[in-house]
Design an enzyme around this catalytic site. Structure first.
Site: not given
Length: 270
Positions: A81, A112
């Site tokens: 953004e 992960e």
């Protein structure tokens, strides 16, 4: 036995499957209402990280987010953004997620747990000691994130973290830790809920403050935003009208000629 992360605390609610829809919604809302207060308590830690990150970014450093699962996706959302909102290039704040971009939509098994993978991912960007790495992990135990910030610290980068568990393994290996325990999740261990909300709030605070301090806001307006659709073009015209007193048609002509709100306002001010 290793300490159980705060994010694994048992929910305050039980027999959730027997609740009415209204009871579920009310309980979730009540839990969410506590998150902002939890974040408020760690503003000094957030400020410390921002101040140190800012000094590096002012000399050309970049900010990297690294995370896995929900934490990684939140980093991607925040970083993506910044270019349209603040007009910065997409290499100022960069988000990396365990398992690569495919993990944004679908979980990648065991990604992960790869302790060396984050530094490998970061290395593709040729990091320097001007750069900053922020590890995001609700539990503060994610190997991908811990391994990444450890390697970054050893290479001279500034490191920080956002975790939702106090005294976390991740917090122990960074320069600036932000640990915001939010209490048990509505569904035990579902850290996409309150933990994710807290992480999103803190990421908003970090990126917005950095962009303000880097000169990307004028007054309270996004004068460097990218004009990628009609809504944003119309917003830009209103900004110019408010700043200059011009009629909307003239403001639109100026915006089209100069290509940015800031440039158009500067042209009127000369």
């Amino acid at each position: 036995m290793n300490k159980i992360p705060d994010t694994e605390q048992t929910s305050r609610y039980d027999h959730i499957e027997q609740m009415s829809t209204n009871e579920i919604l009310t309980a979730i809302n009540q839990e969410d209402a506590t998150v902002a207060l939890s974040v408020q308590k760690v503003i000094p830690q957030i400020e410390m990280f921002i101040q140190q990150a800012l000094s590096r970014m002012q000399t050309g450093g970049r900010l990297f987010y690294i995370g896995s699962g929900t934490s990684g996706r939140l980093g991607v959302v925040d970083a993506s953004e910044c270019p349209p909102t603040f007009g910065v290039s997409d290499d100022v704040i960069i988000a990396l997620i365990a398992g690569g971009d495919g993990a944004i939509r679908k979980a990648v098994e065991h990604a992960e747990d790869a302790e060396t993978a984050a530094w490998s991912d970061l290395s593709a960007f040729h990091p320097t000691d001007k750069d900053v790495v922020l590890g995001i992990a609700a539990s503060g135990t994610t190997p991908y994130v811990i391994g990444g910030v450890k390697a970054a610290s050893e290479a001279g980068l500034l490191t920080g973290c956002i975790a939702c568990s106090e005294n976390s393994p991740l917090g122990e290996v960074v320069n600036c830790k932000i640990e915001v325990p939010v209490g048990p999740e509505f569904i035990t261990g579902s850290t996409r809920m309150k933990s994710g909300t807290a992480q999103k709030m803190i990421l908003n605070m970090i990126s917005t403050t950095l962009m303000v301090k880097l000169g990307r806001i004028k007054g309270n307006k996004m004068v460097d935003m990218q004009l990628t659709n009609k809504k944003l073009h119309d917003r830009g015209v209103r900004m110019i009208v408010n700043a200059s007193g011009l009629e909307a048609d003239e403001a639109a002509r100026l915006l089209d000629n100069h290509g940015s709100v800031r440039a158009a306002i500067d042209a009127v001010s000369k």
